[in-house]
Design a protein around this motif. Structure first.
Motif, PDB file in Angstrom:
ATOM      1  N   ALA A 359       0.844  -1.192   0.000  1.00 53.03           N
ATOM      2  CA  ALA A 359       0.000   0.000   0.000  1.00 53.03           C
ATOM      3  C   ALA A 359       0.883   1.248   0.000  1.00 53.03           C
ATOM      4  CB  ALA A 359      -0.917  -0.013   1.218  1.00 53.03           C
ATOM      5  N   GLU A 363      -1.622   5.590   2.544  1.00 52.57           N
ATOM      6  CA  GLU A 363      -2.513   4.553   3.073  1.00 52.57           C
ATOM      7  C   GLU A 363      -1.959   3.959   4.362  1.00 52.57           C
ATOM      8  OE1 GLU A 363      -4.600   3.034  -1.074  1.00 52.57           O
ATOM      9  OE2 GLU A 363      -2.622   2.323  -0.534  1.00 52.57           O
ATOM     10  N   ASN A 364      -0.636   3.873   4.445  1.00 55.07           N
ATOM     11  CA  ASN A 364      -0.037   3.388   5.680  1.00 55.07           C
ATOM     12  C   ASN A 364      -0.142   4.410   6.796  1.00 55.07           C
ATOM     13  OD1 ASN A 364       1.595   0.674   5.723  1.00 55.07           O
ATOM     14  ND2 ASN A 364       1.712   1.462   3.637  1.00 55.07           N
ATOM     15  N   ILE A 366      -2.565   6.523   7.394  1.00 52.06           N
ATOM     16  CA  ILE A 366      -3.878   6.701   8.013  1.00 52.06           C
ATOM     17  C   ILE A 366      -4.368   5.450   8.744  1.00 52.06           C
ATOM     18  CG2 ILE A 366      -4.673   8.511   6.433  1.00 52.06           C
ATOM     19  CD1 ILE A 366      -6.547   6.305   5.260  1.00 52.06           C
ATOM     20  N   ALA A 367      -3.632   4.340   8.604  1.00 46.08           N
ATOM     21  CA  ALA A 367      -4.092   3.117   9.276  1.00 46.08           C
ATOM     22  C   ALA A 367      -4.263   3.374  10.765  1.00 46.08           C
ATOM     23  CB  ALA A 367      -3.087   1.993   9.055  1.00 46.08           C
ATOM     24  N   SER A 368      -5.335   2.878  11.319  1.00 48.80           N
ATOM     25  CA  SER A 368      -5.748   3.034  12.717  1.00 48.80           C
ATOM     26  C   SER A 368      -6.363   4.407  12.970  1.00 48.80           C
ATOM     27  CB  SER A 368      -4.608   2.773  13.727  1.00 48.80           C
ATOM     28  OG  SER A 368      -3.750   3.881  13.821  1.00 48.80           O
ATOM     29  N   GLN A 370      -8.183   5.819  10.325  1.00 49.42           N
ATOM     30  CA  GLN A 370      -9.050   6.025   9.160  1.00 49.42           C
ATOM     31  C   GLN A 370     -10.472   6.419   9.513  1.00 49.42           C
ATOM     32  OE1 GLN A 370      -7.850   3.048  10.091  1.00 49.42           O
ATOM     33  NE2 GLN A 370      -9.378   1.443   9.877  1.00 49.42           N
ATOM     34  N   ARG A 371     -10.903   6.128  10.743  1.00 47.14           N
ATOM     35  CA  ARG A 371     -12.281   6.468  11.104  1.00 47.14           C
ATOM     36  C   ARG A 371     -12.392   7.804  11.826  1.00 47.14           C
ATOM     37  NH1 ARG A 371     -15.926   2.049  10.984  1.00 47.14           N
ATOM     38  NH2 ARG A 371     -14.899   0.263  10.025  1.00 47.14           N
ATOM     39  N   ALA A 378     -19.363  10.152   7.362  1.00 44.61           N
ATOM     40  CA  ALA A 378     -20.405   9.227   6.912  1.00 44.61           C
ATOM     41  C   ALA A 378     -19.809   8.026   6.179  1.00 44.61           C
ATOM     42  CB  ALA A 378     -21.412   9.957   6.017  1.00 44.61           C
ATOM     43  N   GLY A 379     -18.651   7.579   6.625  1.00 42.46           N
ATOM     44  CA  GLY A 379     -18.076   6.379   6.036  1.00 42.46           C
ATOM     45  C   GLY A 379     -17.274   6.608   4.770  1.00 42.46           C
ATOM     46  N   PHE A 380     -17.280   7.856   4.279  1.00 46.25           N
ATOM     47  CA  PHE A 380     -16.476   8.168   3.098  1.00 46.25           C
ATOM     48  C   PHE A 380     -15.133   8.742   3.515  1.00 46.25           C
ATOM     49  CE2 PHE A 380     -20.550   7.982   0.978  1.00 46.25           C
ATOM     50  CZ  PHE A 380     -20.209   7.436  -0.250  1.00 46.25           C
ATOM     51  N   LEU A 381     -14.079   8.345   2.794  1.00 39.98           N
ATOM     52  CA  LEU A 381     -12.762   8.915   3.045  1.00 39.98           C
ATOM     53  C   LEU A 381     -12.611  10.170   2.190  1.00 39.98           C
ATOM     54  CD1 LEU A 381     -10.639   5.652   2.994  1.00 39.98           C
ATOM     55  CD2 LEU A 381     -11.115   7.073   4.987  1.00 39.98           C
ATOM     56  N   PRO A 383     -10.146  12.202   0.179  1.00 40.80           N
ATOM     57  CA  PRO A 383      -8.781  12.082  -0.352  1.00 40.80           C
ATOM     58  C   PRO A 383      -7.959  13.355  -0.177  1.00 40.80           C
ATOM     59  CG  PRO A 383     -10.418  11.949  -2.125  1.00 40.80           C
ATOM     60  CD  PRO A 383     -11.171  12.004  -0.851  1.00 40.80           C
ATOM     61  N   GLN A 406       3.602   6.722  -3.378  1.00 41.18           N
ATOM     62  CA  GLN A 406       4.412   5.562  -3.773  1.00 41.18           C
ATOM     63  C   GLN A 406       4.298   4.466  -2.718  1.00 41.18           C
ATOM     64  OE1 GLN A 406       8.399   7.717  -3.061  1.00 41.18           O
ATOM     65  NE2 GLN A 406       9.018   5.704  -3.755  1.00 41.18           N
TER      66      GLN A 406
ATOM     67  N   ARG B 207     -13.223   4.934  -2.113  1.00 50.64           N
ATOM     68  CA  ARG B 207     -13.605   6.060  -1.268  1.00 50.64           C
ATOM     69  C   ARG B 207     -14.171   5.697   0.094  1.00 50.64           C
ATOM     70  NH1 ARG B 207     -10.824   8.596  -3.815  1.00 50.64           N
ATOM     71  NH2 ARG B 207     -11.202  10.211  -5.362  1.00 50.64           N
ATOM     72  N   ARG B 208     -14.633   4.468   0.260  1.00 50.09           N
ATOM     73  CA  ARG B 208     -15.266   4.125   1.526  1.00 50.09           C
ATOM     74  C   ARG B 208     -14.231   3.585   2.517  1.00 50.09           C
ATOM     75  NH1 ARG B 208     -20.143   5.839   2.874  1.00 50.09           N
ATOM     76  NH2 ARG B 208     -20.417   3.989   4.167  1.00 50.09           N
ATOM     77  N   ILE B 209     -14.500   3.791   3.797  1.00 55.08           N
ATOM     78  CA  ILE B 209     -13.620   3.234   4.827  1.00 55.08           C
ATOM     79  C   ILE B 209     -13.538   1.723   4.671  1.00 55.08           C
ATOM     80  CG2 ILE B 209     -13.497   2.747   7.299  1.00 55.08           C
ATOM     81  CD1 ILE B 209     -14.423   5.606   7.792  1.00 55.08           C
ATOM     82  N   TYR B 212     -11.069   0.747   2.110  1.00 57.24           N
ATOM     83  CA  TYR B 212      -9.696   0.869   2.619  1.00 57.24           C
ATOM     84  C   TYR B 212      -9.353  -0.300   3.535  1.00 57.24           C
ATOM     85  CZ  TYR B 212      -5.859   2.415   5.536  1.00 57.24           C
ATOM     86  OH  TYR B 212      -4.675   2.455   6.209  1.00 57.24           O
ATOM     87  N   LEU B 219      -4.227  -7.374   1.859  1.00 54.90           N
ATOM     88  CA  LEU B 219      -2.800  -7.356   1.536  1.00 54.90           C
ATOM     89  C   LEU B 219      -1.960  -7.790   2.729  1.00 54.90           C
ATOM     90  CD1 LEU B 219      -2.447  -4.004  -0.450  1.00 54.90           C
ATOM     91  CD2 LEU B 219      -2.244  -6.311  -1.351  1.00 54.90           C
ATOM     92  N   PHE B 223      -1.034  -6.692   9.742  1.00 49.39           N
ATOM     93  CA  PHE B 223      -0.958  -5.234   9.822  1.00 49.39           C
ATOM     94  C   PHE B 223      -2.332  -4.669  10.170  1.00 49.39           C
ATOM     95  CE2 PHE B 223      -1.849  -1.342   7.363  1.00 49.39           C
ATOM     96  CZ  PHE B 223      -0.952  -0.462   7.937  1.00 49.39           C
ATOM     97  N   ALA B 227      -3.543  -2.554  13.472  1.00 47.84           N
ATOM     98  CA  ALA B 227      -4.102  -1.210  13.338  1.00 47.84           C
ATOM     99  C   ALA B 227      -5.498  -1.135  13.945  1.00 47.84           C
ATOM    100  CB  ALA B 227      -4.138  -0.797  11.870  1.00 47.84           C
ATOM    101  N   THR B 344      11.072   4.448  -8.337  1.00 44.55           N
ATOM    102  CA  THR B 344      10.823   5.383  -7.247  1.00 44.55           C
ATOM    103  C   THR B 344      12.052   5.479  -6.367  1.00 44.55           C
ATOM    104  OG1 THR B 344       9.680   3.544  -6.250  1.00 44.55           O
ATOM    105  CG2 THR B 344       8.325   5.316  -7.098  1.00 44.55           C
TER     106      THR B 344
END
Lengths: 512, 351
Positions: A359, A363-364, A366-368, A370-371, A378-381, A383, A406, B207-209, B212, B219, B223, B227, B344
């Motif tokens: 990922a 993405e790494n 925001i882990a933990s 994300q909510r 309302a459940g949407f992230l 960006p 990346q 887009r949804r939690i 994600y 994956l 992890f 989390a 990269t």
């Protein structure tokens, strides 16, 4: 420990290379490397992460062919087409992960693949035993050859890994970070073993980033940085600061810790115990961690640290004892609930548990989290909010990357760990459970990560630090608790922590 | 780069299959070029044929999606076939029982009930997976046999249409039938529902939690757990969603092209859906392309033997080959990953 240096008896070049180069795409992992390890010497190869050490070792073992340049054996050019060619040239390697086979005794492991035979193909155990005793004598180590592999202590297994190469006729030994798994007294034993083998005419390539050990035992040192040889010279006359400067290209100062000002108790471990299924069982383990202090747990790997991590993080169910976080009983709380109460967890296993390598960095990050409302509703992230947050974290923690989009797996070890740190320290956690925070991180990354841990403590955070690097524990911890066989064996306040005393309690001696 | 990658991963197996298929055809004495062009014509030559192919693709979009949502979080269900059957039977039963309701009420009700039935069918394997860690491949596979046996028994006994000799229910009420988009083709509004679902999936994924959490959970499960993501709960939920999508697909077959439940009506939609999902690597556009590809092949296969001497088995062989190569990874992903990593690394001045 410098009395075991001794380059006087050194002979001609045994293993070396001229102009060794190897590129992966645009990345030059090895760039015209010249070096020569002379017969009967310990030649240290030092360098930070990504300096090119492992690529060089792969070339010397015949696992990878260089793009240009030549490997020299006894001064003559050779081409290794496979690892077998290297073994035939007398070159053997001990990897960080051991290759001994459980279910066999140490003696059986030693002779595996080349057993002395009697008539009708039976294994001649008498000859094998005699040969093993002789090898251990030569090396100056005590080994109980009848132990099963899984019952033997780690330093004994490591000695067998090394002696096995000699048994098979190798006289060039490549040791990759051999001290990483050992406690200080065992490290001294290993360095002495290396010196003994050297004195008998073997050549040792010692790969390490622990400068004290390099200076204690190496006769010659080759320093690599970004794929090039910075210097290749005798070890005599080098000091630690100079070696660190050569490795990083700039002076490195370890962050110094101000005295702690501990506040209220935030994390309480009270009589924790686990059932032992093959692993060491934690027994009646208690500890109180206060705001604004770092408590280190010292122990040889596998003495109950994994269980403490599992119980505190909530990844392992608690069988006995209680846990309190910020005054609340969290014994039955899930990892998510514990995190919501302010627990942060820096995993010892960065590749599998600390990060999701495939990922992206964002993405790494925001882990933990994300909510949390910042990242969407309302459940949407959202960006845009996530990208803004990622940029902010990348800048604050000086993460070297092309873009937060990346994959995190493309970063160096140190930068990967900074991503994990940046995530765990976001949103002011109360407690940081930091496990092996600098494993596989180069010297500059280590300084940066230590700085972050100290800054977190100074801001009132509590840190439970679990590490196999005793030096790191001594440097950062306000208190050190030692653990052996799943039990507490001692506690040392900052300053009073003489390495040698801690080392003995790590091996089971109970501190008075 | 990203688009090139997804395009390559889908098209590469197809290209290989065309080459192998050509060899098979040559060996059997056919001109591969003629057969291929005949297949193309039969599948996509003209409005009528395109409509037939899209109609055949519709159930595969549902089963492909059903597989993809579960695979995403690392649950390897093969249970779409079973959910499809129970969803179809539930929709048929309501459709021929509640004949008094009008169309605006009856059709949605049948569809929802079909989805619910498919979902409930995945509850036991989902709970077994989440609570006890029991392998979902075995449980969902076995449930398929039970679903097929159960529905077949029901339509041969209690639900058999009066006077019908074959194993099927009575026709559903006309009000429950889905509207045909291009009569006389069997393409119905069910295809539009499939497309809408694909779009929903695409948005959810990015887009949804939940999108994600399933991504990182699939994956790197350890992890995700560290989390604080509730992996067992997430796996259960995705398996239920998978069952609901497959059940909806079954209901749409009943209310759309077939008009009633016929025992054994599925030609392995659930299993072809797995191939579609793997071929697409979970990408929504890829699922659409994969479903249309397999749908087109099946309609062309059915008609080509009417007009030429190419046996339908040849088409089946092609289909089977595509499935095999869809599952093979070809190391393309690994190759791409290494390439991007290097690039990269170079750009970022790493390591």
């Amino acid at each position: 420990m410098s009395e075991i240096n001794g380059a006087d008896a050194a002979g001609g070049p045994r293993l070396g290379g001229v102009g060794l180069s190897k590129s992966f795409g645009p990345l030059k992992a090895n760039d015209r490397i010249d070096f020569a390890a002379r017969r009967g010497t310990i030649h240290a190869i030092v360098g930070g992460n990504g300096a090119g050490k492992s690529t060089l070792m792969k070339i010397l073992q015949g696992l990878q062919a260089p793009d240009a340049g030549t490997v020299l054996v006894n001064g003559a050019p050779v081409v290794f087409r496979s690892p077998n060619d290297a073994i035939r040239a007398g070159i053997g390697m001990v990897h960080q992960e051991f290759t001994l086979i459980p279910g066999l005794t140490l003696l059986e492991n030693l002779i595996l693949g080349d057993e002395p035979r009697r008539a009708f193909g039976a294994i001649d155990r008498r000859v094998a035993g005699a040969r093993a005793a002789e090898l251990a004598d030569l090396a100056g180590v005590r080994i109980d050859w009848t132990l099963m592999e899984e019952e033997a202590p780690v330093h004994m297994r490591q000695a067998v890994e090394i002696l096995r190469l000699i048994y098979r006729g190798a006289d060039v030994l490549i040791l990759d970070e051999p001290t990483a798994v050992l406690a200080p007294p065992q490290i001294r034993e290993l360095l002495a073993l290396m010196a003994n083998l050297r004195d008998q005419g073997n050549t040792i390539l010692f790969i390490s980033h622990k400068l004290d050990e390099v200076l204690a035992v190496a006769d010659e040192v080759t320093v690599l940085r970004t794929g090039r040889v910075v210097v290749s010279r005798p070890a005599a006359g080098l000091d630690k600061a100079e070696l660190a400067r050569l490795m990083t290209g700039e002076p490195v100062t370890a962050p110094t810790a101000k005295p702690a000002t501990p506040g209220a108790a935030v994390l309480e471990l009270d009589g924790l115990g686990t059932g032992g299924e093959g692993a060491v069982a934690l027994e009646d383990f208690s500890l109180v961690l206060h705001a604004g202090e770092i408590v280190g747990i010292a122990g040889v790997a596998g003495n109950g640290q994994d269980q403490i991590v599992g119980l505190v993080s909530g990844l392992m169910p608690t069988l006995r004892g209680r846990l309190r976080l910020a005054g609340q009983d969290i014994t039955q709380h899930s990892t998510r609930e514990r995190r919501a109460l302010g627990l942060a967890y820096l995993s010892p296993d960065r590749k599998q548990e600390g990060l999701c390598l495939e990922a992206s960095i964002a993405e790494n990050l925001i882990a933990s989290h994300q909510r949390k409302p910042r990242f969407g509703k309302a459940g949407f992230l959202n960006p845009i909010a996530i990208a803004g947050y990622a940029d902010e974290r990348v800048a604050a923690f000086d993460i070297k990357c092309a873009s937060p989009q990346q994959p995190v797996g493309a970063l160096s070890g140190g930068n990967q760990q900074k991503v994990a740190m940046a995530r765990e320290l976001y949103d002011s956690p109360r407690v940081l459970l930091a496990c092996q925070p600098t494993r596989g991180v180069d010297i500059k990354g280590i300084a940066a990560i230590h700085q972050e841990i100290l800054a977190f403590r100074d801001a009132g955070g509590a840190v439970l630090l679990i590490s196999e690097e005793l030096e790191e524990l001594v440097q950062l911890s306000d208190r050190i608790v030692t653990i052996y066989g799943g039990r507490r064996t001692g506690e040392f306040p900052r300053g009073a922590a003489a390495m040698e005393r801690i080392g003995r309690t790590m091996l089971g001696e109970v501190a008075a | 780069m990203k688009y090139l990658q997804s395009a390559l991963t889908i098209l590469f197996p197809v290209a290989i299959v065309l080459v192998i298929g050509a060899a098979v055809l040559l060996a059997a004495g056919y001109n591969p070029l003629t057969v291929y062009s005949d297949l193309m014509t039969e599948a996509f030559g003209g409005q009528r044929r395109i409509a037939a192919s899209l109609s055949a693709a519709t159930p595969l979009i549902f089963t492909g999606l059903a597989a993809a949502v579960a695979f995403r979080v690392g649950v390897f269900t093969v249970g779409a076939e079973g959910s499809l059957y129970v969803g179809a039977l539930m929709a048929a039963w309501l459709g021929f029982t509640l004949t008094g309701l009008n169309g605006w009420l009856l059709a949605p009700l049948c569809l929802l009930a079909g989805a619910a039935a498919g979902m409930v069918w995945m509850l036991p394997p989902g709970l077994m997976k989440a609570r006890l860690g029991i392998d979902e491949i075995v449980t969902t596979l076995m449930l398929n046999f039970i679903a097929i046996g159960l529905t077949t028994w029901l339509v041969n006994g209690p639900l058999l249409a009066p006077g019908a000799a074959n194993s099927s229910t009575p026709q559903v009420a006309e009000a429950a039938r889905l509207t045909r988009l291009m009569p006389p083709s069997t393409l119905t509004t069910g295809f539009l529902i499939a497309l809408a679902l694909l779009v929903t999936y695409a948005v959810w994924q990015r887009r949804r939690i939940g999108g994600y959490e399933t991504l990182v959970g699939g994956l790197a499960p350890r992890f995700a757990r560290a989390a604080g993501i509730d992996m067992p709960g997430l796996m259960l939920r995705m398996l239920l969603v998978s069952g609901a999508i497959a059940g909806l697909g079954g209901a749409i077959q009943v209310l759309g092209p077939i008009g009633r439940f016929v025992a054994g009506f599925s030609t392995g939609y659930g299993f072809t859906g797995i191939a579609v999902a793997i071929l697409a690597r979970g990408n929504p556009l890829g699922i659409l392309i994969g479903a249309v590809l397999f749908g087109g092949l099946s309609t062309a296969g059915a008609t080509i033997q009417l007009f030429s001497d190419v046996p339908i088995e040849i088409v089946n062989i092609l289909q089977g080959l595509i499935m095999i190569f869809a599952v093979a990874d070809f190391g393309l992903r690994g190759w791409f990953a290494r390439r991007t990593a290097r690039q990269t690394a170079a750009e970022g001045g790493q390591p």
